[in-house]
Design a protein around this motif. Structure first.
Motif, PDB file in Angstrom:
ATOM      1  N   PRO A  62     -11.525   1.195  -8.733  1.00  0.00           N
ATOM      2  CA  PRO A  62     -10.154   1.560  -9.607  1.00  0.00           C
ATOM      3  C   PRO A  62      -8.888   1.414  -8.743  1.00  0.00           C
ATOM      4  N   PRO A  63      -7.766   0.920  -9.373  1.00  0.00           N
ATOM      5  CA  PRO A  63      -6.616   0.708  -8.483  1.00  0.00           C
ATOM      6  C   PRO A  63      -5.995   1.968  -7.393  1.00  0.00           C
ATOM      7  N   TYR A  72       1.093  -1.102  -0.132  1.00  0.00           N
ATOM      8  CA  TYR A  72       0.034   0.013  -0.015  1.00  0.00           C
ATOM      9  C   TYR A  72       0.849   1.282   0.071  1.00  0.00           C
ATOM     10  N   GLN A  98      -3.643   4.315  -0.372  1.00  0.00           N
ATOM     11  CA  GLN A  98      -4.159   3.499  -1.647  1.00  0.00           C
ATOM     12  C   GLN A  98      -3.707   2.042  -1.401  1.00  0.00           C
ATOM     13  N   CYS A  99      -4.551   1.051  -1.843  1.00  0.00           N
ATOM     14  CA  CYS A  99      -4.235  -0.405  -1.666  1.00  0.00           C
ATOM     15  C   CYS A  99      -4.861  -1.081  -3.050  1.00  0.00           C
ATOM     16  N   PRO A 100      -4.155  -1.199  -3.981  1.00  0.00           N
ATOM     17  CA  PRO A 100      -4.764  -1.772  -5.297  1.00  0.00           C
ATOM     18  C   PRO A 100      -5.512  -3.192  -5.090  1.00  0.00           C
ATOM     19  N   SER A 101      -4.871  -4.106  -3.888  1.00  0.00           N
ATOM     20  CA  SER A 101      -5.407  -5.305  -3.632  1.00  0.00           C
ATOM     21  C   SER A 101      -6.896  -5.167  -3.222  1.00  0.00           C
ATOM     22  N   ALA A 145      -8.756  -2.452  -3.286  1.00  0.00           N
ATOM     23  CA  ALA A 145      -9.513  -1.881  -4.600  1.00  0.00           C
ATOM     24  C   ALA A 145     -10.153  -2.619  -5.474  1.00  0.00           C
ATOM     25  N   ASP A 146      -9.222  -3.829  -5.839  1.00  0.00           N
ATOM     26  CA  ASP A 146      -9.529  -4.886  -6.669  1.00  0.00           C
ATOM     27  C   ASP A 146     -10.748  -5.755  -6.066  1.00  0.00           C
ATOM     28  N   TYR A 154      -7.931   4.113  -5.971  1.00  0.00           N
ATOM     29  CA  TYR A 154      -8.988   4.427  -5.245  1.00  0.00           C
ATOM     30  C   TYR A 154      -8.376   4.649  -3.756  1.00  0.00           C
TER      31      TYR A 154
END
Length: 198
Positions: free
Chosen positions: A154-155, A6, A143-146, A148-149, A157
């Protein structure tokens, strides 16, 4: 922390009595971010339904240097990495990632946490008669793309998150020590209510 990638957008902050720097949060949101009590009980009080968990990650890994320092453990020591979605009525509300050093955790408790039927850690500890506290509790915006997924967002977010060291004892003996990060879905706490970092 080992296993959860993150980026920090608003630095980790501790509760400071009358308020904190996240202007725009309501009373419920502040309670969720900074309460030292059981998150499971808080959520069940809000949603009037027993919360469940859906496992994402459960495996033993060596701790990186920063994670080990945060937990005051040996760099490279084995830990259980445990990532779960905390759910209410099948809705994912919080992604909780725990790093639990094997050497600092009672064997029976570790076996339960690695078992086939996962449940919230707080519920497991309460059932086992383990009294626990949350030390160094801090909240931030990340922000943490995993995550968000997992929420189909969106990545890039942004999410509110909190981190702390969970320490539990039973009969005066250390039963568990864990570094925990909880990332809140926007259904619980939205970053849209606060000012942009400046």
């Amino acid at each position: 922390m080992t296993g959860l990638e993150y980026s920090i957008l608003q630095a980790w902050r501790r509760p400071c009595g009358k308020g904190h720097d996240f202007k725009g949060l309501g009373t419920r949101e502040e309670a969720l971010l900074f309460s030292p009590d059981s998150m499971t009980e808080l959520l069940e009080g809000i949603f009037k339904i027993e919360v469940q968990v859906r496992p994402v990650v459960r495996e033993r890994r060596p701790m990186d240097r920063l994670s080990a320092a945060y937990l005051q453990e040996a760099h490279g020591g084995k830990a259980l990495a445990r990532g779960v979605w905390i759910m209410a009525d099948k809705r994912p509300l919080i992604y909780a990632f725990s790093l639990i050093p094997v050497k600092s955790t009672a064997a029976g408790l570790l076996k339960t946490l690695e078992g086939e039927v996962p449940e919230p850690i707080g519920r497991t500890l309460s059932r086992g008669g383990v009294a626990f506290v949350k030390e160094n509790l801090e909240a931030g915006v990340i922000q943490c793309p995993s995550v968000a997924d997992g929420l189909h967002l969106p990545p890039g977010y942004t999410f509110f998150a909190r981190r702390y060291v969970l320490r539990g004892e039973k009969s005066g003996t250390l039963a568990i020590k864990a570094a925990i990060i909880e990332v809140f879905s926007p259904e619980l706490i939205s970053t849209e209510c606060i000012e942009s970092p400046g």
